[in-house]
Design a protein around this motif. Structure first.
Motif, PDB file in Angstrom:
ATOM      1  N   GLU A 141       4.239  16.121   9.583  1.00  0.00           N
ATOM      2  CA  GLU A 141       3.429  14.998   9.121  1.00  0.00           C
ATOM      3  C   GLU A 141       3.382  14.948   7.599  1.00  0.00           C
ATOM      4  N   PHE A 142       3.393  13.721   7.077  1.00  0.00           N
ATOM      5  CA  PHE A 142       3.385  13.490   5.643  1.00  0.00           C
ATOM      6  C   PHE A 142       2.490  12.298   5.332  1.00  0.00           C
ATOM      7  N   SER A 143       2.157  12.146   4.050  1.00  0.00           N
ATOM      8  CA  SER A 143       1.558  10.889   3.605  1.00  0.00           C
ATOM      9  C   SER A 143       2.329  10.404   2.393  1.00  0.00           C
ATOM     10  N   VAL A 144       2.386   9.088   2.248  1.00  0.00           N
ATOM     11  CA  VAL A 144       3.149   8.464   1.169  1.00  0.00           C
ATOM     12  C   VAL A 144       2.185   7.671   0.307  1.00  0.00           C
ATOM     13  N   GLU A 145       2.203   7.962  -0.988  1.00  0.00           N
ATOM     14  CA  GLU A 145       1.294   7.305  -1.920  1.00  0.00           C
ATOM     15  C   GLU A 145       2.074   6.251  -2.703  1.00  0.00           C
ATOM     16  N   THR A 146       1.631   5.013  -2.629  1.00  0.00           N
ATOM     17  CA  THR A 146       2.351   3.926  -3.285  1.00  0.00           C
ATOM     18  C   THR A 146       1.418   3.046  -4.101  1.00  0.00           C
ATOM     19  N   LEU A 147       2.023   2.286  -5.000  1.00  0.00           N
ATOM     20  CA  LEU A 147       1.354   1.238  -5.762  1.00  0.00           C
ATOM     21  C   LEU A 147       2.223  -0.010  -5.667  1.00  0.00           C
ATOM     22  N   THR A 148       1.625  -1.129  -5.276  1.00  0.00           N
ATOM     23  CA  THR A 148       2.363  -2.387  -5.164  1.00  0.00           C
ATOM     24  C   THR A 148       1.715  -3.432  -6.060  1.00  0.00           C
ATOM     25  N   GLN A 149       2.530  -4.056  -6.898  1.00  0.00           N
ATOM     26  CA  GLN A 149       2.030  -5.090  -7.799  1.00  0.00           C
ATOM     27  C   GLN A 149       3.044  -6.225  -7.862  1.00  0.00           C
ATOM     28  N   ASN A 150       2.583  -7.428  -7.585  1.00  0.00           N
ATOM     29  CA  ASN A 150       3.421  -8.628  -7.644  1.00  0.00           C
ATOM     30  C   ASN A 150       4.715  -8.459  -6.848  1.00  0.00           C
ATOM     31  N   LYS A 197       6.221  -4.322   3.732  1.00  0.00           N
ATOM     32  CA  LYS A 197       6.748  -5.691   3.790  1.00  0.00           C
ATOM     33  C   LYS A 197       6.250  -6.419   5.037  1.00  0.00           C
ATOM     34  N   ALA A 198       6.221  -5.716   6.179  1.00  0.00           N
ATOM     35  CA  ALA A 198       5.796  -6.349   7.432  1.00  0.00           C
ATOM     36  C   ALA A 198       4.337  -6.790   7.362  1.00  0.00           C
ATOM     37  N   ILE A 199       3.498  -5.977   6.741  1.00  0.00           N
ATOM     38  CA  ILE A 199       2.079  -6.313   6.629  1.00  0.00           C
ATOM     39  C   ILE A 199       1.843  -7.346   5.528  1.00  0.00           C
ATOM     40  N   GLY A 200       2.697  -7.324   4.501  1.00  0.00           N
ATOM     41  CA  GLY A 200       2.523  -8.243   3.377  1.00  0.00           C
ATOM     42  C   GLY A 200       1.620  -7.679   2.301  1.00  0.00           C
ATOM     43  N   LEU A 201       1.543  -6.356   2.234  1.00  0.00           N
ATOM     44  CA  LEU A 201       0.661  -5.698   1.285  1.00  0.00           C
ATOM     45  C   LEU A 201       1.109  -5.962  -0.152  1.00  0.00           C
ATOM     46  N   ASP A 202       0.155  -6.299  -1.035  1.00  0.00           N
ATOM     47  CA  ASP A 202       0.477  -6.573  -2.434  1.00  0.00           C
ATOM     48  C   ASP A 202      -0.770  -6.379  -3.302  1.00  0.00           C
ATOM     49  N   ASN A 203      -0.540  -6.053  -4.561  1.00  0.00           N
ATOM     50  CA  ASN A 203      -1.604  -5.889  -5.559  1.00  0.00           C
ATOM     51  C   ASN A 203      -2.687  -4.896  -5.123  1.00  0.00           C
ATOM     52  N   CYS A 204      -2.228  -3.775  -4.593  1.00  0.00           N
ATOM     53  CA  CYS A 204      -3.142  -2.704  -4.193  1.00  0.00           C
ATOM     54  C   CYS A 204      -2.333  -1.429  -3.972  1.00  0.00           C
ATOM     55  N   PRO A 205      -3.004  -0.296  -3.914  1.00  0.00           N
ATOM     56  CA  PRO A 205      -2.320   0.936  -3.521  1.00  0.00           C
ATOM     57  C   PRO A 205      -2.178   0.996  -2.009  1.00  0.00           C
ATOM     58  N   SER A 206      -1.420   1.968  -1.546  1.00  0.00           N
ATOM     59  CA  SER A 206      -1.435   2.259  -0.112  1.00  0.00           C
ATOM     60  C   SER A 206      -1.268   3.748   0.104  1.00  0.00           C
ATOM     61  N   HIS A 207      -1.858   4.206   1.185  1.00  0.00           N
ATOM     62  CA  HIS A 207      -1.775   5.598   1.626  1.00  0.00           C
ATOM     63  C   HIS A 207      -1.309   5.535   3.068  1.00  0.00           C
ATOM     64  N   THR A 208      -0.078   5.953   3.309  1.00  0.00           N
ATOM     65  CA  THR A 208       0.532   5.807   4.630  1.00  0.00           C
ATOM     66  C   THR A 208       0.804   7.168   5.242  1.00  0.00           C
ATOM     67  N   GLU A 209       0.243   7.401   6.413  1.00  0.00           N
ATOM     68  CA  GLU A 209       0.485   8.647   7.131  1.00  0.00           C
ATOM     69  C   GLU A 209       1.692   8.459   8.045  1.00  0.00           C
ATOM     70  N   VAL A 210       2.612   9.408   7.951  1.00  0.00           N
ATOM     71  CA  VAL A 210       3.921   9.279   8.598  1.00  0.00           C
ATOM     72  C   VAL A 210       4.265  10.579   9.308  1.00  0.00           C
ATOM     73  N   LEU A 253      -7.448  -5.431 -12.464  1.00  0.00           N
ATOM     74  CA  LEU A 253      -7.585  -6.310 -13.632  1.00  0.00           C
ATOM     75  C   LEU A 253      -6.337  -7.151 -13.892  1.00  0.00           C
ATOM     76  N   GLY A 254      -5.305  -6.957 -13.077  1.00  0.00           N
ATOM     77  CA  GLY A 254      -4.072  -7.711 -13.268  1.00  0.00           C
ATOM     78  C   GLY A 254      -3.225  -7.207 -14.414  1.00  0.00           C
ATOM     79  N   ARG A 255      -3.495  -5.991 -14.871  1.00  0.00           N
ATOM     80  CA  ARG A 255      -2.702  -5.395 -15.934  1.00  0.00           C
ATOM     81  C   ARG A 255      -1.502  -4.672 -15.344  1.00  0.00           C
ATOM     82  N   LYS A 256      -0.451  -4.542 -16.113  1.00  0.00           N
ATOM     83  CA  LYS A 256       0.766  -3.885 -15.634  1.00  0.00           C
ATOM     84  C   LYS A 256       0.486  -2.412 -15.347  1.00  0.00           C
ATOM     85  N   ILE A 257       0.925  -1.958 -14.187  1.00  0.00           N
ATOM     86  CA  ILE A 257       0.727  -0.558 -13.825  1.00  0.00           C
ATOM     87  C   ILE A 257       1.845   0.299 -14.412  1.00  0.00           C
TER      88      ILE A 257
END
Length: 332
Positions: A141-150, A197-210, A253-257
Motif C-alpha cells: 500500500e502507498f499514498s500519492v501526494e499531488t498538487l493540481t492547478q489549472n 482526470k476521471a474525477i475532474g479534480l483541479d485547483n486543489c491537492p490530492s491524497h490518493t491511497e493506492v 489564492l490563485g498564485r502559481k504553485i
C-alpha cells in the motif's frame, strides 16, 4: 473581527466569507471540503468544484466513476440496511463507511460471522448511514501526494505505508520515498493521474491511497485535500523540500504553485502502539540525531481501532534509506 462558526455549516461559513471579503478558502481536513467548494464557487474563488468535493467524500461514487472510466477496481457493492448478507460468501471482504476517513469504521471480514458486525460498525461511522463492501486487494500500500492547478498535476512524492495487520487498517508507519522501482513508480503515478482526470479534480491537492498488486495499481480512495498523518506537513518537506502547506495557500489564492523538489532525502513517521511503546519511548529518549520531533502519550493496552487511538509518534529524517531502516528495525 472574531467569529465562531462550524466548518461544516455551509451558509454560516459563506456569510462570514462575504462579510470578511476573503481572498481564498482552504481546509487541511476531510469534512470541510464540501464547504470549501461551496464557498469558492459562490464567491468565484480559486477552488475545487462542488462536484469534485462531493465525489472525493463519497467512496461509492469514486468506485463508480473509476469503473466507468476503465480504471482498476475491486468488486464493490453498496449495502443498505435491508440488504440480506447471505449472498456475500466470497471472503475476505473489506467493509467501510461510504463517507468517513482516518480508517474509522473500516474492517477486514474473514467469514459470515464477522460480516453483520462489520456492517453495523461501519454504519456507526457513516454520516449518511451507507456502507460499502469490497473484495480485498492484496499487495503493498502507498499514498500519492499531488498538487493540481489549472489542469496540470504535479506528483510530489509517493509514500510507502504499513498497517497494523490486525484487520482495522490503521497505518503504523509511513516512509518516503516509497521503496519501489521506477517501473512501479510509473504504474502507480499513471493510475493516479487517470483517476484525477476521471474525477475532474483541479485547483486543489490530492491524497490518493493506492495498492500495487500483480503489476497493477488500484486506487483505494482519493481525497481532495492534503494527506494527514504528518505526511504532507512533515514527510514531504523533509524528503523533497516542497512546502505543501504553502502551496495549498497559493492554490487557494490563485498564485502559481512551486512543486519542484529542492533535494532528495528520506523521512518516516513511526506511530506508537501497545506493542512497540517501550522500544519507541527508549529510542525517543536517546535523543538520536535523526529525530525531527515526537510525541508520547500515556500507555494504553486498549485496541487501536482508528488513527485517533495511537499512542504517539516519532518523525525521522535521514540522508539514506538504510539509516531509516536500521532505526525501524529497533523500534517497530
Amino acid at each position: 473581527m472574531k467569529s465562531t462558526v462550524s466548518t461544516v455549516d455551509f451558509d454560516a461559513v459563506l456569510g462570514l466569507a462575504r462579510a470578511e471579503n476573503i481572498d481564498g478558502i482552504l481546509t487541511t481536513s476531510e469534512y470541510p471540503v464540501n464547504v470549501v467548494a461551496y464557498v469558492g464557487e459562490a464567491l468565484g474563488l480559486p477552488s475545487l468544484s462542488r462536484e469534485v468535493a462531493s465525489v472525493c467524500t463519497n467512496k461509492l461514487r469514486q468506485r463508480e466513476i473509476f469503473a466507468a472510466n476503465g480504471l482498476n477496481v475491486p468488486f464493490f457493492k453498496l449495502i443498505s440496511e435491508t440488504d440480506p448478507l447471505e449472498p456475500y460468501g466470497d471472503f475476505p471482504y473489506v467493509v467501510k463507511p461510504v463517507d468517513s476517513s482516518a480508517s474509522r469504521g473500516v474492517t477486514l471480514v474473514r467469514d459470515a460471522a464477522e460480516l453483520k458486525k462489520a456492517v453495523d460498525f461501519a454504519r456507526e461511522y457513516s454520516r449518511s448511514g451507507k456502507v460499502l463492501l469490497e473484495s480485498v486487494i492484496g499487495g503493498s500500500e502507498f499514498s500519492v501526494e499531488t498538487l493540481t492547478q489549472n489542469g496540470e498535476t504535479h506528483i510530489v512524492n509517493i509514500t510507502e505505508k504499513a498497517t497494523r495487520g490486525d484487520g482495522c487498517f490503521v497505518e503504523d508507519t509511513h516512509i518516503e520515498p516509497a521503496r519501489i522501482s521506477e517501473a512501479e513508480w510509473k504504474i502507480i503515478s499513471d493510475e493516479v493521474l487517470r483517476g484525477i482526470k476521471a474525477i475532474g479534480l483541479d485547483n486543489c491537492p490530492s491524497h490518493t491511497e493506492v495498492k500495487l498488486w500483480n503489476g497493477r495499481a488500484y486506487i483505494i480512495e482519493m481525497a481532495c485535500r492534503l494527506g494527514g498523518d504528518y505526511i504532507t506537513s512533515d514527510l514531504v518537506p523533509l524528503s523533497t523540500g516542497v512546502d505543501m502547506l504553502g502551496n495549498l495557500i497559493n492554490l487557494a489564492l490563485g498564485r502559481k504553485i512551486d512543486a519542484e523538489p529542492r533535494f532528495s532525502k528520506c523521512s518516516c513517521v513511526q506511530f506508537l502502539n501497545e506493542s512497540n511503546y517501550s522500544r519507541a519511548v527508549e529510542f525517543i529518549n536517546s535523543g538520536d540525531s535523526h529525530i525531527v520531533r515526537s510525541e508520547v502519550l500515556p500507555y494504553s493496552a486498549d485496541p487501536i481501532l482508528d488513527s485517533g487511538g495511537r499512542l504517539g509518534y516519532v518523525i525521522l529524517q535521514a540522508e539514506r534509506m538504510d539509516e531509516i531502516e536500521a532505526i525501524l528495525e529497533k523500534i517497530r
